[in-house]
Design a protein around this motif. Structure first.
Motif, short mmCIF file in Angstrom:
data_model
loop_
_atom_site.label_atom_id
_atom_site.label_comp_id
_atom_site.label_asym_id
_atom_site.label_seq_id
_atom_site.Cartn_x
_atom_site.Cartn_y
_atom_site.Cartn_z
N LEU A 25 0.83 -1.21 0.00
CA LEU A 25 0.00 0.00 0.00
C LEU A 25 0.87 1.26 0.00
O LEU A 25 0.37 2.37 0.20
CB LEU A 25 -0.92 0.00 1.22
CG LEU A 25 -2.11 -0.96 1.15
CD1 LEU A 25 -2.83 -1.05 2.50
CD2 LEU A 25 -3.10 -0.50 0.07
N PHE A 29 5.14 6.17 6.73
CA PHE A 29 4.41 7.17 7.51
C PHE A 29 5.32 8.29 8.00
O PHE A 29 6.46 8.06 8.40
CB PHE A 29 3.75 6.50 8.72
CG PHE A 29 2.77 5.41 8.35
CD1 PHE A 29 1.83 5.62 7.35
CD2 PHE A 29 2.79 4.19 9.01
CE1 PHE A 29 0.92 4.62 7.01
CE2 PHE A 29 1.88 3.19 8.67
CZ PHE A 29 0.95 3.39 7.67
N PRO A 56 -4.52 9.10 4.13
CA PRO A 56 -4.15 9.72 5.41
C PRO A 56 -3.39 8.79 6.35
O PRO A 56 -2.69 9.25 7.24
CB PRO A 56 -5.50 10.11 6.02
CG PRO A 56 -6.49 9.18 5.39
CD PRO A 56 -5.98 8.93 4.00
N ILE A 76 -9.31 10.13 1.87
CA ILE A 76 -9.67 8.84 1.25
C ILE A 76 -8.58 7.83 1.58
O ILE A 76 -7.42 8.01 1.19
CB ILE A 76 -9.78 8.99 -0.28
CG1 ILE A 76 -10.76 10.12 -0.63
CG2 ILE A 76 -10.23 7.67 -0.91
CD1 ILE A 76 -10.72 10.51 -2.10
N LYS A 78 -7.47 3.64 1.78
CA LYS A 78 -7.79 2.29 1.32
C LYS A 78 -7.66 1.25 2.46
O LYS A 78 -8.32 0.22 2.44
CB LYS A 78 -6.79 1.93 0.20
CG LYS A 78 -7.19 0.76 -0.64
CD LYS A 78 -6.25 0.68 -1.82
CE LYS A 78 -6.52 -0.55 -2.66
NZ LYS A 78 -5.60 -0.67 -3.78
N ASP A 103 -10.59 3.20 -2.59
CA ASP A 103 -9.48 3.42 -3.50
C ASP A 103 -9.63 4.79 -4.16
O ASP A 103 -10.62 5.04 -4.84
CB ASP A 103 -9.51 2.29 -4.55
CG ASP A 103 -8.33 2.36 -5.50
OD1 ASP A 103 -7.67 3.42 -5.56
OD2 ASP A 103 -8.08 1.36 -6.18
N ALA A 104 -8.64 5.65 -3.96
CA ALA A 104 -8.71 7.01 -4.51
C ALA A 104 -8.80 7.02 -6.03
O ALA A 104 -9.28 7.98 -6.63
CB ALA A 104 -7.50 7.82 -4.07
N ASN A 122 0.54 12.94 0.99
CA ASN A 122 1.77 12.16 0.93
C ASN A 122 1.37 10.90 0.18
O ASN A 122 0.84 9.96 0.77
CB ASN A 122 2.26 11.86 2.36
CG ASN A 122 3.45 10.93 2.40
OD1 ASN A 122 4.07 10.65 1.37
ND2 ASN A 122 3.78 10.43 3.58
N LEU A 123 1.57 10.90 -1.11
CA LEU A 123 0.94 9.88 -1.97
C LEU A 123 1.60 8.51 -1.87
O LEU A 123 2.83 8.43 -1.78
CB LEU A 123 0.98 10.34 -3.43
CG LEU A 123 0.06 11.49 -3.79
CD1 LEU A 123 0.33 11.95 -5.21
CD2 LEU A 123 -1.40 11.11 -3.64
N PRO A 124 0.79 7.47 -1.93
CA PRO A 124 1.38 6.13 -2.05
C PRO A 124 2.12 6.06 -3.38
O PRO A 124 1.59 6.47 -4.42
CB PRO A 124 0.16 5.20 -2.05
CG PRO A 124 -1.03 6.07 -2.34
CD PRO A 124 -0.67 7.46 -1.95
N1 SAM Z 1 -0.51 10.38 4.96
C1 SAM Z 1 0.21 9.42 5.77
C2 SAM Z 1 1.51 10.02 6.21
O1 SAM Z 1 1.93 11.02 5.59
O2 SAM Z 1 2.12 9.49 7.14
C3 SAM Z 1 0.43 8.11 5.03
C4 SAM Z 1 1.15 8.24 3.69
S1 SAM Z 1 1.60 6.69 2.97
C5 SAM Z 1 2.93 7.20 1.95
C6 SAM Z 1 0.34 6.38 1.74
C7 SAM Z 1 -1.06 6.09 2.28
O3 SAM Z 1 -1.93 5.88 1.16
C8 SAM Z 1 -1.18 4.84 3.13
O4 SAM Z 1 -1.94 5.12 4.27
C9 SAM Z 1 -1.93 3.83 2.23
O5 SAM Z 1 -2.71 2.90 2.95
C10 SAM Z 1 -2.78 4.76 1.40
N2 SAM Z 1 -3.17 4.22 0.07
C11 SAM Z 1 -2.46 3.39 -0.74
N3 SAM Z 1 -3.11 3.19 -1.91
C12 SAM Z 1 -4.25 3.92 -1.83
C13 SAM Z 1 -5.35 4.13 -2.73
N4 SAM Z 1 -5.38 3.56 -3.93
N5 SAM Z 1 -6.37 4.94 -2.33
C14 SAM Z 1 -6.34 5.52 -1.12
N6 SAM Z 1 -5.33 5.36 -0.23
C15 SAM Z 1 -4.30 4.58 -0.58
#
Ligand code: SAM
Length: 278
Positions: A25, A29, A56, A76, A78, A103-104, A122-124
């Motif tokens: 994912l 963090f 988030p 949003i 996942k 899922d975004a 902070n995008l995955p």
């Molecule tokens: N915002 C948090 C931080 O800055 O600590 C977490 C950032 S982490 C890089 C990416 C987050 O995106 C994770 O919480 C993950 O579960 C979520 N995620 C991954 N794929 C996703 C998707 N397709 N749609 C929504 N959220 C997603």
């Protein structure tokens, strides 16, 4: 209690909710709430805007956004494991945080929001570029958002802000800079994250311009740029031949050197070619 809000430090939140990071994912963090507040501030005035946050997680950036005065945040996520931690934040900021599980890439958040809208995330890493390209290529301009403040791997951030002649210059730079002001506002080392990724990260701030910098039809420009960079080492007279067998004469008429390579061409020159294709 943290320094920016009455909630528990993120390390405690993560261990209490057993939020072990999942690689699939893209979970890295941010744990330092002063840093997340700084990222939130780099998005500009938040008080008058609704914010979309993708991913988030345990809520570090969400808390930064709320502490810095965001009118509303729509987040949003996942990973359902994060929802209880996010519910605690929603309780601490009544009426200002809405969380959607999903899922975004599949959710249209617009029905929940009131303009002006900013996107901060902070995008995955696995869906970051795809989301950016979608936000940069809406059916109409100006788009539904006024600015994007997004964390990427540093190499992706450099591709977004790259100038002609550089290795990083390509489709992403053109898409971003044609209709936005784009700059890197912060670079972060791996240690800023838990677990630390292998590479540096950077926050890019993009502001939507009211009009494109140079006139061109969006789909035509995207086709010309994608075709040219698909074979970036080739000269334009070869890489663009598929679009027009007489491309050499066309480029000469437009005052563009047919022996130039895609990475040497300015945004204005790409728009000139796109306009000529009509
Ligand atoms: N915002 C948090 C931080 O800055 O600590 C977490 C950032 S982490 C890089 C990416 C987050 O995106 C994770 O919480 C993950 O579960 C979520 N995620 C991954 N794929 C996703 C998707 N397709 N749609 C929504 N959220 C997603």
């Amino acid at each position: 209690m943290s320094q920016i809000d009455p909630l528990a430090p993120l390390r405690d939140v993560i261990s209490r909710h057993d939020l072990r990071a999942k690689k699939a994912l893209g979970q890295n963090f941010l744990l330092d709430l002063n840093l997340t507040a700084r990222i939130a501030r780099s998005a500009g005035d938040l008080a008058g805007s609704d914010i979309i946050e993708v991913g988030p997680g345990p809520g570090g950036l969400t808390r930064g956004l709320l502490a810095e005065g965001a009118r509303r945040v729509l987040a949003i996520e996942k990973d359902s494991r994060c929802l209880p931690a996010l519910a605690e934040i929603a309780e601490a900021y009544p009426g200002r945080l809405q969380v959607i599980e999903g899922d975004a890439l599949r959710i249209d958040p617009l029905e929940h929001l009131t303009p002006p809208i900013k996107i901060v995330a902070n995008l995955p890493y696995n869906v970051g570029t795809e989301l950016l390209v979608r936000w940069l290529t809406p059916p109409q301009w100006p788009p539904f958002w006024t600015s994007l403040t997004l964390m990427f791997q540093k190499e992706v951030a450099q591709r977004i802000t790259a100038q002609p002649g550089s290795k990083a210059y390509g489709r992403l730079a053109i898409l971003a800079q044609w209709r936005c002001e784009a700059r890197i506002v912060l670079t972060l080392p791996p240690e800023a994250f838990s677990p630390p990724p292998k590479i540096d990260s950077a926050v890019v701030h993009l502001t939507a311009l009211p009009e494109p910098r140079f006139p061109a039809e969006a789909k035509t420009l995207e086709t010309v740029v994608a075709t040219a960079f698909n074979q970036r080492r080739k000269m334009l007279r070869a890489s663009l031949r598929g679009l027009d067998p007489q491309i050499e004469a066309r480029l000469e008429r437009l005052g563009i050197r047919p022996t130039a390579r895609a990475e040497e061409l300015t945004l204005e020159q790409f728009c000139t070619i796109a306009r000529d294709f009509g």
